[in-house]
Design a protein around this motif. Structure first.
Motif, PDB file in Angstrom:
ATOM      1  N   ARG A  43      53.415  23.433  18.396  1.00  0.00           N
ATOM      2  CA  ARG A  43      54.882  23.480  18.416  1.00  0.00           C
ATOM      3  C   ARG A  43      55.409  24.115  19.696  1.00  0.00           C
ATOM      4  O   ARG A  43      56.469  23.757  20.194  1.00  0.00           O
ATOM      5  CB  ARG A  43      55.423  24.275  17.233  1.00  0.00           C
ATOM      6  N   PHE A  46      55.941  22.033  24.360  1.00  0.00           N
ATOM      7  CA  PHE A  46      56.918  20.950  24.374  1.00  0.00           C
ATOM      8  C   PHE A  46      57.553  20.857  25.754  1.00  0.00           C
ATOM      9  O   PHE A  46      57.425  21.752  26.584  1.00  0.00           O
ATOM     10  CB  PHE A  46      58.002  21.166  23.310  1.00  0.00           C
ATOM     11  N   TRP A  57      56.782  16.668  22.249  1.00  0.00           N
ATOM     12  CA  TRP A  57      55.566  17.416  21.975  1.00  0.00           C
ATOM     13  C   TRP A  57      54.400  16.469  22.254  1.00  0.00           C
ATOM     14  O   TRP A  57      53.990  15.702  21.377  1.00  0.00           O
ATOM     15  CB  TRP A  57      55.535  17.904  20.527  1.00  0.00           C
TER      16      TRP A  57
END
Length: 79
Positions: A43, A46, A57
């Protein structure tokens, strides 16, 4: 200048989209099953497009269109 996405962060339940103007906007993480299943490290890796309209991502092949997300209004949402 229109509001532009400048950063993204998460907690256990929400994706927070930090904007160039105004407060962060939050969205339920369960709207994004791929991101919900991703690791914290995935996460955090990105990129934001130069026009600030896409968040990508690359490791998990996921992207979010910022204008579409900001304009989405669930049918059951209040005014």
């Amino acid at each position: 200048m229109n509001r532009a996405a400048v950063d993204v962060h998460f907690d256990s339940r929400y994706l927070f989209l930090d904007m160039s103007e105004g407060p962060a906007v939050q969205f339920p993480l369960d709207w994004f099953p791929v991101l919900q299943a991703a690791t914290v490290a995935e996460r955090e890796h990105f990129a934001i497009s130069m026009d600030h309209e896409q968040i990508i991502w690359p490791e998990i092949d996921e992207d979010v269109n910022v204008p579409a997300l900001l304009s989405y209004r669930p049918e059951n949402a209040g005014p």
